[in-house]
Design an enzyme around this catalytic site. Structure first.
Site: not given
Length: 405
Positions: A91, A149
């Site tokens: 991400d 995350e």
């Protein structure tokens, strides 16, 4: 026992040569991902890119693992052995990119400012090489392509809870870090990164005219007192040898200059290295909030959410991996050093709560700079040679635990 020595050495040497020959491919993948970043829990196209990479390969691919776009790829070796997990997150962050690179983000306000594009790039190529050599591998390797995350509750906890990793014996992860040059690998045994808690406090008073404060209960004054009071938690309530941080990151009290507001909202961040410290800080914040209600005649609504636990690297596993890397004859691995404890947080900690393992750092300081921009900075960039170092260092670990050394 292990394979015959000649076959083992040939397999390991072959793996390293394969990685070297595909270094440019790692860079190309990283640049593609860098141009097309996606925020946590919205990584649909990135996840599809990863899934497409594995199409036609002899592996099991689980998609939508956990609470988002998590992917677990299982590589079954030709011989029985341990099951190890290798994690790479994918991400990006809500940051407008200012780095002067030709592959700049095409998604305005979204940027790979933490190196997750690099994590994914090296892991894809490493996984592909391991797939091609899997008949020589003892055990099973699970590649964990993790979403989200950066944003609590994160992706790691839900992937663990999904049961997809219940058979793991060990787990490993890396992170690109621009504080050190390429070729440097940093580790920390035991508690290595802080746990993190988010809190929000809404203070409800009674508004009124600025000329008549006695007819109101001013939430800004109560909030200001709260900001001051919580500074004493670390200085006067924690053991001086314990690490704790309490930060107010937002104080939303904007209004008109001659109006006493009805309510305000504060948000903050807490960091700690063990659960006892977390409990102490939470108790003190709640106690201060109760005191403010009594002192100022306001009501308070406190949201207090522990996001990620402290990251704990298993000491025995850490020592073993450090020894593996120190004995490596690979010229790209130049220096193995112990890093100080870091007050940042990582949801890799959830994997390490489940099974022993190690999360270590890979130096990626860009060439020709005296001081690099840190992770999460809009000008963050890496020396892409670090991708091969990442792949080779994790390959060294795989070779050791999967009986190809």
């Amino acid at each position: 026992m292990g394979q015959p020595v000649k076959e083992v050495l040939k397999t390991k040497r072959q793996l390293m040569e394969m990685l070297e020959s595909r270094a440019d491919e790692m860079i190309a993948i990283r640049r593609h991902l860098h141009e097309h970043p996606e925020l946590s829990f919205k990584e649909e196209k990135t996840a599809q890119y990863i899934v497409d990479f594995y199409k036609g390969k002899d592996v099991e691919v689980l998609t939508n693992v956990g609470n988002g776009y998590g992917i677990v790829v299982t590589i079954k070796g030709g011989k029985p052995g341990k099951t190890i997990g290798l994690r790479a997150d994918f991400d990006a962050l809500p940051i407008h990119e200012e780095a002067d690179v030709p592959f700049k983000s095409k998604n305005d306000g979204v940027m790979h400012a933490c190196g997750h594009d690099g994590h994914t790039a090296y892991m894809l190529i490493l996984a592909d090489c391991l797939i091609q050599l899997k008949s020589s591998i003892a055990g099973t390797i699970k590649i964990i392509h993790q979403h989200a995350e950066e944003t609590p509750p994160g992706g790691a906890k839900s992937i663990v809870e999904s049961g997809a990793l219940d058979d793991l014996d060990l787990v490993f992860g890396t992170h690109l870090f621009p504080t050190h040059r390429v070729g440097t690998i940093g580790y920390r045994s035991g508690y290595a990164m802080a746990g993190r808690t988010y809190f929000k406090l809404v203070i409800q008073g009674s508004g009124g005219h600025g000329s008549s404060p006695h007819q109101s209960n001013d939430p800004i004054v109560a909030g200001a007192h709260f900001v001051t009071a919580i500074q004493t938690i670390v200085s006067r309530r924690l053991n001086p040898f314990e690490m704790g941080v309490v930060t107010i990151g937002s104080f939303d009290g904007k209004g008109s200059f001659n109006v006493i507001k009805d309510s305000i909202e504060l948000e903050g961040d807490v960091r700690y290295m063990n659960e006892e410290t977390q409990q102490t800080i939470e108790h003190e914040i709640r106690r201060i909030v109760s005191g403010i209600e009594l002192e100022f005649g306001v009501t308070c609504e406190l949201t207090y959410t522990a996001d990620y636990p402290p990251l704990y690297n298993d000491p025995a596993t850490t020592a073993e991996v450090v020894s593996i890397l120190q004995q490596s004859k690979d010229q790209s691995i130049k220096e193995i050093i112990e890093f100080p404890v870091f007050s940042g947080s990582e949801d890799f900690s959830y994997y390490l709560e489940k099974v022993p393992g190690l999360f270590f750092n890979i130096g990626c300081k860009p060439k020709g700079v005296e001081r690099a921009y840190m992770n999460h900075h809009p000008k963050f960039d890496i020396d892409e040679d670090a991708l091969l170092v990442s792949a080779k260092s994790v390959a060294e670990v795989v070779c050791h635990y999967c009986d190809v050394e």
